[in-house]
Design a protein around this motif. Structure first.
Motif, PDB file in Angstrom:
ATOM      1  N   SER A  71       5.458  15.537  -8.649  1.00  0.00           N
ATOM      2  CA  SER A  71       5.228  16.138  -9.672  1.00  0.00           C
ATOM      3  C   SER A  71       3.737  16.944  -9.682  1.00  0.00           C
ATOM      4  O   SER A  71       3.441  17.961 -10.239  1.00  0.00           O
ATOM      5  N   ALA A  72       2.927  16.328  -8.785  1.00  0.00           N
ATOM      6  CA  ALA A  72       1.536  17.289  -8.510  1.00  0.00           C
ATOM      7  C   ALA A  72       1.866  18.435  -7.840  1.00  0.00           C
ATOM      8  O   ALA A  72       1.243  19.547  -8.263  1.00  0.00           O
ATOM      9  N   ALA A  73       2.711  18.613  -6.935  1.00  0.00           N
ATOM     10  CA  ALA A  73       3.070  19.887  -6.322  1.00  0.00           C
ATOM     11  C   ALA A  73       3.511  20.794  -7.330  1.00  0.00           C
ATOM     12  O   ALA A  73       3.430  21.846  -7.185  1.00  0.00           O
ATOM     13  N   VAL A 131      -1.351  19.615   1.209  1.00  0.00           N
ATOM     14  CA  VAL A 131      -0.060  19.780   1.278  1.00  0.00           C
ATOM     15  C   VAL A 131       0.249  20.110   2.282  1.00  0.00           C
ATOM     16  O   VAL A 131       1.263  19.438   3.234  1.00  0.00           O
ATOM     17  N   SER A 132      -0.480  20.694   3.411  1.00  0.00           N
ATOM     18  CA  SER A 132      -0.233  21.096   4.808  1.00  0.00           C
ATOM     19  C   SER A 132      -0.193  19.822   5.691  1.00  0.00           C
ATOM     20  O   SER A 132       0.463  20.043   6.672  1.00  0.00           O
ATOM     21  N   GLN A 152       5.997  14.684   6.085  1.00  0.00           N
ATOM     22  CA  GLN A 152       6.075  13.432   6.361  1.00  0.00           C
ATOM     23  C   GLN A 152       7.015  12.711   5.459  1.00  0.00           C
ATOM     24  O   GLN A 152       7.085  13.027   4.382  1.00  0.00           O
ATOM     25  N   GLN A 153       7.399  11.514   5.962  1.00  0.00           N
ATOM     26  CA  GLN A 153       8.442  10.716   5.377  1.00  0.00           C
ATOM     27  C   GLN A 153       8.082  10.368   3.692  1.00  0.00           C
ATOM     28  O   GLN A 153       7.029   9.945   3.689  1.00  0.00           O
ATOM     29  N   GLY A 154       8.849  10.821   2.860  1.00  0.00           N
ATOM     30  CA  GLY A 154       8.579  10.551   1.443  1.00  0.00           C
ATOM     31  C   GLY A 154       7.996  11.692   0.678  1.00  0.00           C
ATOM     32  O   GLY A 154       7.874  11.441  -0.564  1.00  0.00           O
ATOM     33  N   PHE A 155       7.689  12.866   1.379  1.00  0.00           N
ATOM     34  CA  PHE A 155       7.130  13.775   0.675  1.00  0.00           C
ATOM     35  C   PHE A 155       8.286  14.804   0.613  1.00  0.00           C
ATOM     36  O   PHE A 155       9.240  14.613   0.852  1.00  0.00           O
ATOM     37  N   ASP A 156       7.711  16.084   0.138  1.00  0.00           N
ATOM     38  CA  ASP A 156       8.875  17.250  -0.038  1.00  0.00           C
ATOM     39  C   ASP A 156       8.504  18.289   0.774  1.00  0.00           C
ATOM     40  O   ASP A 156       7.523  19.147   0.123  1.00  0.00           O
ATOM     41  N   ARG A 183       7.132  26.011  -0.260  1.00  0.00           N
ATOM     42  CA  ARG A 183       7.066  26.950  -1.282  1.00  0.00           C
ATOM     43  C   ARG A 183       5.541  27.229  -2.119  1.00  0.00           C
ATOM     44  O   ARG A 183       5.153  28.203  -2.202  1.00  0.00           O
ATOM     45  N   LEU A 184       5.020  26.079  -2.284  1.00  0.00           N
ATOM     46  CA  LEU A 184       3.659  26.069  -2.531  1.00  0.00           C
ATOM     47  C   LEU A 184       2.551  26.843  -1.602  1.00  0.00           C
ATOM     48  O   LEU A 184       1.907  27.789  -1.820  1.00  0.00           O
ATOM     49  N   LEU A 185       2.850  26.668  -0.321  1.00  0.00           N
ATOM     50  CA  LEU A 185       1.966  27.045   0.700  1.00  0.00           C
ATOM     51  C   LEU A 185       2.383  28.694   1.038  1.00  0.00           C
ATOM     52  O   LEU A 185       1.362  29.476   0.834  1.00  0.00           O
ATOM     53  N   ALA A 186       3.523  29.111   0.703  1.00  0.00           N
ATOM     54  CA  ALA A 186       4.103  30.391   0.700  1.00  0.00           C
ATOM     55  C   ALA A 186       3.443  31.135  -0.451  1.00  0.00           C
ATOM     56  O   ALA A 186       3.052  32.387  -0.130  1.00  0.00           O
ATOM     57  N   VAL A 187       3.558  30.800  -1.635  1.00  0.00           N
ATOM     58  CA  VAL A 187       2.850  31.333  -2.863  1.00  0.00           C
ATOM     59  C   VAL A 187       1.436  31.656  -2.649  1.00  0.00           C
ATOM     60  O   VAL A 187       0.863  32.709  -2.729  1.00  0.00           O
ATOM     61  N   CYS A 188       0.810  30.719  -2.208  1.00  0.00           N
ATOM     62  CA  CYS A 188      -0.532  30.845  -1.970  1.00  0.00           C
ATOM     63  C   CYS A 188      -0.836  31.831  -0.708  1.00  0.00           C
ATOM     64  O   CYS A 188      -1.872  32.634  -0.640  1.00  0.00           O
TER      65      CYS A 188
END
Length: 125
Positions: free
Chosen positions: A33-35, A63-64, A69-73, A79-84
């Motif tokens: 939800s935060a990302a 995010v980076s 890691q396990q449990g994250f997306d 996608r977030l890093l690519a947009v930035c």
């Protein structure tokens, strides 16, 4: 009507929200939800204005470090890093050209790859 205090208040509220998002990004239960909120926010070019840069960079650093890691997306993190990364030209030279970042030190003491490199790396996969 004095608009400066209103603008200062907006900047402070936005930076406060980014700090809250940064905290939520560190928890697998809240990461998605935060990302997603941050990704939506970064869809607006105003997200890359200088008053928000330090807070945004803090979020991207988290995010980076955690997305793979396990449990994250990982996909959402990429996608977030690519947009930035696509908007690097809107960052100050110091942020845009970061090759290593002391804040990105892992527990082993080795620097993690900068998130720009991470976004470029995932693009090649």
């Amino acid at each position: 009507m004095n608009t400066l205090p209103s603008m200062d208040r907006h900047i402070q509220q936005t930076n406060d929200r980014l700090q809250c998002i940064k905290q939520h990004l560190q928890n697998p239960a809240n990461f998605h939800s935060a990302a997603t909120e941050l990704l939506d926010w970064c869809g607006d070019p105003r997200a890359f204005q200088r008053p928000f840069e330090q807070s945004l960079m803090g979020c991207l650093t988290v995010v980076s470090r955690v997305a793979a890691q396990q449990g994250f997306d990982l996909d959402l993190g990429y996608r977030l890093l690519a947009v930035c990364a696509a908007n690097r030209d809107k960052f100050t030279p110091k942020s845009a050209e970061t090759s290593t970042c002391r804040r990105c030190q892992s527990d082993s003491g080795r620097a993690t790859p900068p998130f720009w490199a991470a976004a470029s790396f995932f693009w090649l996969l």
